[in-house]
Design an enzyme around this catalytic site. Structure first.
Site, PDB file in Angstrom:
ATOM      1  N   HIS A   1     -24.388  13.133 -15.376  1.00  0.00           N
ATOM      2  CA  HIS A   1     -24.322  14.331 -16.240  1.00  0.00           C
ATOM      3  C   HIS A   1     -24.340  15.599 -15.392  1.00  0.00           C
ATOM      4  CE1 HIS A   1     -25.632  16.170 -20.337  1.00  0.00           C
ATOM      5  NE2 HIS A   1     -25.014  17.072 -19.599  1.00  0.00           N
TER       6      HIS A   1
ATOM      7  N   ARG B   1     -17.682  22.706 -13.454  1.00  0.00           N
ATOM      8  CA  ARG B   1     -17.071  23.989 -13.865  1.00  0.00           C
ATOM      9  C   ARG B   1     -15.570  24.131 -13.676  1.00  0.00           C
ATOM     10  NH1 ARG B   1     -20.955  24.819 -17.256  1.00  0.00           N
ATOM     11  NH2 ARG B   1     -22.864  25.783 -16.438  1.00  0.00           N
TER      12      ARG B   1
ATOM     13  N   ASN C   1     -17.079  20.266 -20.860  1.00  0.00           N
ATOM     14  CA  ASN C   1     -17.100  21.623 -21.445  1.00  0.00           C
ATOM     15  C   ASN C   1     -16.692  22.670 -20.420  1.00  0.00           C
ATOM     16  OD1 ASN C   1     -19.553  20.898 -20.268  1.00  0.00           O
ATOM     17  ND2 ASN C   1     -20.739  22.325 -21.486  1.00  0.00           N
TER      18      ASN C   1
ATOM     19  N   ASP D   1     -20.239  17.556 -25.025  1.00  0.00           N
ATOM     20  CA  ASP D   1     -21.453  18.172 -24.473  1.00  0.00           C
ATOM     21  C   ASP D   1     -21.395  19.692 -24.503  1.00  0.00           C
ATOM     22  OD1 ASP D   1     -23.999  18.199 -23.435  1.00  0.00           O
ATOM     23  OD2 ASP D   1     -23.278  18.380 -21.380  1.00  0.00           O
TER      24      ASP D   1
ATOM     25  N   HIS E   1     -24.304  15.204 -27.060  1.00  0.00           N
ATOM     26  CA  HIS E   1     -25.274  16.298 -27.015  1.00  0.00           C
ATOM     27  C   HIS E   1     -25.766  16.416 -28.460  1.00  0.00           C
ATOM     28  CE1 HIS E   1     -26.381  20.658 -25.951  1.00  0.00           C
ATOM     29  NE2 HIS E   1     -26.539  20.596 -27.258  1.00  0.00           N
TER      30      HIS E   1
ATOM     31  N   HIS F   1     -29.499  14.150 -22.248  1.00  0.00           N
ATOM     32  CA  HIS F   1     -30.683  14.996 -22.015  1.00  0.00           C
ATOM     33  C   HIS F   1     -31.682  15.065 -23.173  1.00  0.00           C
ATOM     34  CE1 HIS F   1     -28.070  17.682 -24.218  1.00  0.00           C
ATOM     35  NE2 HIS F   1     -27.361  18.056 -23.166  1.00  0.00           N
TER      36      HIS F   1
ATOM     37  N   ASP G   1     -28.020  17.360 -15.408  1.00  0.00           N
ATOM     38  CA  ASP G   1     -27.394  18.378 -16.271  1.00  0.00           C
ATOM     39  C   ASP G   1     -27.131  19.630 -15.419  1.00  0.00           C
ATOM     40  OD1 ASP G   1     -26.300  19.702 -18.422  1.00  0.00           O
ATOM     41  OD2 ASP G   1     -28.172  19.906 -19.532  1.00  0.00           O
TER      42      ASP G   1
HETATM   43 ZN   LIG Z   1     -25.704  19.110 -23.322  1.00  0.00          ZN
END
Ligand SMILES: [Zn+2]
Length: 444
Positions: free
Chosen positions: A65, A69, A99, A157, A184, A237, A314
């Site tokens: 996880h 970017r 994401n 997510d 998520h 998470h 994360d």
């Molecule tokens: Zn998340």
């Protein structure tokens, strides 16, 4: 760094949770794969030897996880700097969340990330694709095609899939193609886009509260659908005591569920958000937020009793400017790749009750098993993805020394113990700590 088609690592504490191995031993690498591994004295070997005395030799750490970017967030982190941070943290494999801008929701963009990740040639880079187009929670992506392109799991997510019908369709399709949903869990209608955990500290600071029921209610809804669809389900998470309890019971009922926790949710609570100056610190702002002390305790207990079987970072890089926008406006997320191992050890090993084999299972073997990845084992014939850890190494976390582009950590200047000193991918050392000499014990 010097490479060799064949070498041995000797005298290390060899830990392989996949085979319940734990003892002083040795390992031979040949042409990038694990050729032989054993406990006790190393057999005669006429080649270069890496001295592993005092170190742990284990399957390479795997972080399923991370947010690297790309595309669209290169000012925060790039695949290159993210991979540099990963190997410095002992990780041989990472899985990128979708994401990005645009989202990782189609074959072209996924193939591009996979190809460029491979070209960087540090750690292995996998992709978790968006479950819905643009992560909008409406239309399903082409899951079969994405699976064929190498996607290991699906997630929106950053956002939950709020619509019941869409979520059910996602699960049905994933069951059909045999890929897990990696959700998520958050109903934003309920969490209300708060900035910190809704509790006494938040009220005292007069901040907008982030209601834990947003997480709890979505896990509850999703588990009902897992019962219906039998889809493999890995909650991202987890952060609440209620959520951990629900996963515990779902597993007891035989549902195909798993979950993960981040080191910050094991070490910090909502009270820690307020700095010495009495102000909330944006480097303690993330989603899900730092929860209550009881939630932290439940997450730790969840790892100890096996309810939570993965530890992930994360890793969510942001620029200093973005984080300096003030607590209300600063983006959610902190970096973690370079602090995860030491922070997890601080939370779980040093208080007692959890051993290095347990931690390595949570940071390598279990993540590999859950997402069906290579690695997580020292089995002969597998790629030589190996991490050497100095368990007694005392060091100070210095954000300004990170290889990541970003510095947004709540752990800056923390004193920690335990560090990866060598990260080996496919037999090749891709990271060596300054203190560590490759082939230091070379005898010829
Ligand atoms: Zn998340």
């Amino acid at each position: 760094m010097k490479n060799s088609p064949e070498y041995c690592i000797s005298g290390a504490r060899v830990i392989d949770p996949s085979a319940s191995t734990d003892g002083i031993g040795w390992l031979r690498v040949h042409n990038g794969t694990i050729a032989e591994v054993g406990l006790g004295a190393m057999p005669a070997f006429d080649g270069p030897v890496v001295t592993g005395t005092g170190l742990i030799l284990c399957p390479g750490l795997i972080d399923i996880h991370v947010h690297l970017r790309e595309p669209g967030g290169e000012h925060k982190e790039t695949l290159e700097t993210g991979c540099q941070a990963a190997v410095a943290g002992g990780f041989t494999t990472v899985c990128c969340m979708p994401n990005t801008t645009p989202a990782l929701d189609n074959i072209e963009i996924v193939k591009d990330v996979l190809q460029r990740g491979a070209a960087i040639d540090l750690c292995r880079v996998n992709v978790i694709a968006a479950a819905t187009v643009g992560r909008q929670g409406r239309e399903l992506v082409d899951m079969s095609a994405l699976k064929d392109a190498g996607v290991v799991a699906f997630s929106d997510d950053g956002d939950g899939i709020e619509d019941d019908d869409v979520c059910r369709e996602v699960m049905k399709k994933l069951r059909e193609i045999d890929r897990p949903l990696f959700p998520h869990c958050e109903f934003k209608m309920i969490s209300k886009r708060g900035v910190m955990h809704a509790g006494p500290t938040c009220s005292r600071m007069g901040l907008l509260g982030y209601d834990p029921r947003g997480e709890e209610l979505m896990i509850q809804r999703d588990l009902r659908m897992v019962l219906e669809t039998a889809t493999r389900f890995h909650v991202a998470h987890i952060s609440t005591a209620v959520g951990v309890g629900m996963i515990f019971r779902a597993k007891q009922n035989g549902l195909p569920v798993s979950t993960e926790v981040c080191p910050h949710h094991l070490l910090l609570c909502d009270e820690d958000v307020v700095g010495a100056d009495g102000k909330p610190d944006p480097n303690f702002k993330m989603s899900p937020p730092l929860r209550s002390r009881d939630d932290v305790k439940a997450c730790i207990e969840g790892v100890l009793d096996g309810t939570i079987e993965c530890i992930v970072t994360d890793h969510a890089p942001h620029t200093a400017d973005e984080k300096q926008a003030g607590f209300m406006d600063a983006p959610m997320g902190i970096v973690g790749l370079e602090t995860s191992l030491a922070c997890a050890a601080k939370a779980l090993i040093w208080p007692g009750g959890f051993g290095w084999p347990d931690l390595i299972r949570c940071m390598s073997t279990n993540p590999a098993r859950i997402l069906g990845l290579e690695g997580g084992t020292l089995q002969v014939g597998e790629p030589a993805d190996i991490t050497l850890i100095d368990p007694g190494r005392e060091w100070t976390i210095r954000a300004d020394a990170f290889r990541s582009k970003a510095r947004n950590t709540p752990f800056d200047s923390w004193q920690v113990t335990g560090k990866a000193v060598a990260t080996i991918v496919g037999g090749r050392p891709v990271y060596l700590d300054d203190s560590f000499k490759w082939f230091a014990g070379q005898t010829r």
